[in-house]
Design a protein around this motif. Structure first.
Motif, PDB file in Angstrom:
ATOM      1  N   GLU A   4      14.052  36.970  57.754  1.00 29.86           N
ATOM      2  CA  GLU A   4      15.003  37.188  56.941  1.00 29.86           C
ATOM      3  C   GLU A   4      15.548  36.022  56.358  1.00 29.86           C
ATOM      4  O   GLU A   4      16.046  36.142  55.272  1.00 29.86           O
ATOM      5  CB  GLU A   4      15.930  38.062  58.026  1.00 29.86           C
ATOM      6  N   THR A   6      13.978  33.588  55.363  1.00 31.58           N
ATOM      7  CA  THR A   6      13.287  33.178  54.254  1.00 31.58           C
ATOM      8  C   THR A   6      13.684  33.899  52.951  1.00 31.58           C
ATOM      9  O   THR A   6      13.742  33.181  52.179  1.00 31.58           O
ATOM     10  CB  THR A   6      11.809  33.433  54.471  1.00 31.58           C
ATOM     11  N   TYR A   7      13.977  35.158  52.964  1.00 28.28           N
ATOM     12  CA  TYR A   7      14.253  35.768  51.780  1.00 28.28           C
ATOM     13  C   TYR A   7      15.564  35.238  51.068  1.00 28.28           C
ATOM     14  O   TYR A   7      15.803  35.079  50.053  1.00 28.28           O
ATOM     15  CB  TYR A   7      14.374  37.268  51.960  1.00 28.28           C
ATOM     16  N   VAL A   8      16.627  34.887  52.088  1.00 29.33           N
ATOM     17  CA  VAL A   8      17.880  34.158  51.707  1.00 29.33           C
ATOM     18  C   VAL A   8      17.623  33.077  51.216  1.00 29.33           C
ATOM     19  O   VAL A   8      18.144  32.816  50.107  1.00 29.33           O
ATOM     20  CB  VAL A   8      18.813  34.412  52.795  1.00 29.33           C
ATOM     21  N   LEU A  10      15.112  32.007  49.606  1.00 31.18           N
ATOM     22  CA  LEU A  10      14.505  32.026  48.442  1.00 31.18           C
ATOM     23  C   LEU A  10      15.346  32.549  47.064  1.00 31.18           C
ATOM     24  O   LEU A  10      15.610  31.808  46.290  1.00 31.18           O
ATOM     25  CB  LEU A  10      13.147  33.178  48.286  1.00 31.18           C
ATOM     26  N   LYS A  13      17.687  29.482  46.442  1.00 37.07           N
ATOM     27  CA  LYS A  13      16.635  28.469  45.661  1.00 37.07           C
ATOM     28  C   LYS A  13      16.908  28.749  44.100  1.00 37.07           C
ATOM     29  O   LYS A  13      16.982  28.049  43.506  1.00 37.07           O
ATOM     30  CB  LYS A  13      15.314  28.308  46.402  1.00 37.07           C
ATOM     31  N   VAL A  14      16.562  30.271  44.092  1.00 37.59           N
ATOM     32  CA  VAL A  14      16.556  30.644  42.698  1.00 37.59           C
ATOM     33  C   VAL A  14      18.099  30.403  41.878  1.00 37.59           C
ATOM     34  O   VAL A  14      17.938  30.039  40.812  1.00 37.59           O
ATOM     35  CB  VAL A  14      16.032  32.065  42.381  1.00 37.59           C
TER      36      VAL A  14
END
Lengths: 160, 160
Positions: A4, A6-8, A10, A13-14
């Motif tokens: 979970e 990891t998605y946050v 990412l 980061k964007v």
């Protein structure tokens, strides 16, 4: 950190990448250059910058991170078109507000756990959120990042 | 569906929303209108549409979903500027390719599990991925969605 997180990470980061792109694009402009229109008769660069600042400022209460810092930007940059108002915040005020608002947001983001991102944002009622749990804070992050990209594409046309 | 699935669903929802926005914007243009420049001397709407199509086409192999369908679009819409090529795909070809490519992508997305999105994309080596696991398929989804938003902001200027 589980998946979970990891998605946050990412998503953040964007967001950060687009903020840096905006910092570079708008931050490098002189006080004359920010008054340039992105195309003949279209919005000026300062208007887009102020519009993005106001939008990001509104994310503070929306994500439960605090009160708005520059709600006075809305009249100049959200609820009215460019060149319709006699007075709008000056270049230096927009520059400062952009920096402050995004700094506050980032501080708030760093304190949020991955599960905080799945909580409802404050513009949706508990009842409506129960019906549609996709109306959460992560959805706001993604949509505001795309909103930033949308106007960055336009702002790039105002450069030499 | 666990929380991981929630993040993926949100990423896909934002992607889909931007695709629908593009469908509406580009799909409503006549063959004369697609040749309109977004601003004097800038890219034509057809170029942006073709550029987005080529970029999305390249996502098929990048996400391990299949081979490219329209790699011939790159010469016209990616590696060269607008108005530099004697012949580029016509309006109808771009319209068809846009539809086919995004249809194939969506079919692929629907088959992916949430954990597939955290796998490396094919442009990064296993070695580099081990060093930086953020170079995964979900990162591609988010960045390509923002790329789409960026050019949609520009394309909107080419409308009346």
């Amino acid at each position: 950190m589980g998946d979970e997180g990891t998605y946050v990470a990412l998503g953040l980061k964007v967001w950060k990448g687009q903020i840096e792109r905006a910092d570079k694009l708008f931050g490098g402009l002189s006080s004359e250059e920010v008054l340039r229109e992105i195309a003949p008769g279209r919005n000026r660069l300062l208007y887009l910058w102020g519009h993005l600042t106001a939008t990001h400022d509104a994310m503070l209460p929306l994500l439960g991170l605090g009160k708005r810092l520059h709600s006075e930007f809305d009249v100049a940059f959200v609820s009215n078109r460019d060149k319709s108002q006699a007075a709008i915040p000056a270049h230096e005020q927009v520059r400062q507000a952009w920096k402050t608002v995004n700094g506050e947001l980032w501080k708030g983001f760093e304190k949020m756990s991955w599960s905080d991102w799945l909580q409802r944002h404050t513009a949706v009622s508990e009842e409506d959120f129960a019906k549609d749990p996709s109306r959460n804070r992560f959805a706001i992050l993604l949509s505001r990042t795309n909103h930033l990209s949308y106007h960055l594409g336009q702002a790039a046309l105002g450069l030499k």
